[in-house]
Design an enzyme around this catalytic site. Sequence first.
Site, PDB file in Angstrom:
ATOM      1  CG  ASP A  70    -111.699 121.134  72.178  1.00 52.21           C
ATOM      2  OD1 ASP A  70    -111.341 122.377  71.883  1.00 52.21           O
ATOM      3  OD2 ASP A  70    -112.971 121.052  72.388  1.00 52.21           O
ATOM      4  CG  ASN A 144    -112.517 119.931  79.139  1.00 53.68           C
ATOM      5  OD1 ASN A 144    -112.984 121.401  79.319  1.00 53.68           O
ATOM      6  ND2 ASN A 144    -112.497 119.673  78.252  1.00 53.68           N
ATOM      7  CG  ASP A 145    -113.302 115.974  81.973  1.00 59.41           C
ATOM      8  OD1 ASP A 145    -112.119 115.511  81.602  1.00 59.41           O
ATOM      9  OD2 ASP A 145    -114.086 115.956  81.284  1.00 59.41           O
ATOM     10  CG  ASP A 174    -119.538 101.633  83.375  1.00 59.80           C
ATOM     11  OD1 ASP A 174    -119.842 100.706  83.997  1.00 59.80           O
ATOM     12  OD2 ASP A 174    -120.070 101.812  82.218  1.00 59.80           O
ATOM     13  CB  SER A 188    -119.957 116.407  82.018  1.00 59.00           C
ATOM     14  OG  SER A 188    -120.933 116.635  82.911  1.00 59.00           O
TER      15      SER A 188
END
Length: 290
Positions: A70, A144-145, A174, A188
């Site tokens: 990925d 993705n993020d 955090d 996530s």
Amino acid sequence: MSEIKKIMIVPNSAKDNNFEYLREVIDIIDGRAEIYINDVFAQYGIENVIFAEKKIIYSKVDLILVLGGDGTLLSAANDAAFYEIPVLGVNLGRLGFLAEVERRDVKNCLNKLFAGNFIIEDRMMLSACVVRENEKKVEFDALNDIVVTKGVNATLMDFNINICGEFVDDYKSDGVILSTPTGSTAYSLSAGGPLVSPDLEVILITPICPHKLYSRALVVSADDTIEIKTTADEIFSAAIMADGQKKSDIKDGDILRVKRSERVTKLVRLTEKGFYGKLRQKLMGKELES
């Protein structure tokens, strides 16, 4: 999509020892399409391909074939989205949730590809910028993020979140993960966020190890704009990551602004296995029924 005549292959030297698998894939393609590879790999004696600079390749090819995990696909996705080129991933890693093809199935899947038996899914991306003293300092996209997280010297930090100008909460944590539905199966999920079907258009906001009992992930509209401020300073720093790659530091007074990107990642789908079938197989360890 028109017939696939030119393919860019993105190899991964860490997962493909001496590029043996790459050479197998080149043999399977067997002249059915021109094969382009970034010229940084020209030194490895790979035959029957055309080496060129990435920008030149992107202007020519019909498809990007990623051989790796990925992470390799995510690295290719941003450039692919800019040039609107579909991406097909072959999993040489462990989980490979974004990849469509397992390494053992590549011959059958490439036959389907050249026969035109595939669809293309548009996956939404996120766009982010860091605003410092009312000036955009850096901008970037992610499939993705986008993660804002405390630095190595920091303890728990305060992350102030506003959505469309409305204050939501201060997360003492955090960090915070902002993810697409595609990214809901990645960081996530590990932080307690929900799984979301990739055909939805939403943004997930997931705190990382929050120090409040009621802190939970939020799912908001893809049309919303999210702004995050933090207490980071010169001593207790924070960093911003996009798809696992560091993009910027963030300091006290900076604003991380995130919204839906105007670009999309085009993922090639060859099998009838949908999102939920892949969940069963990849994340639950269950073989699919025939």
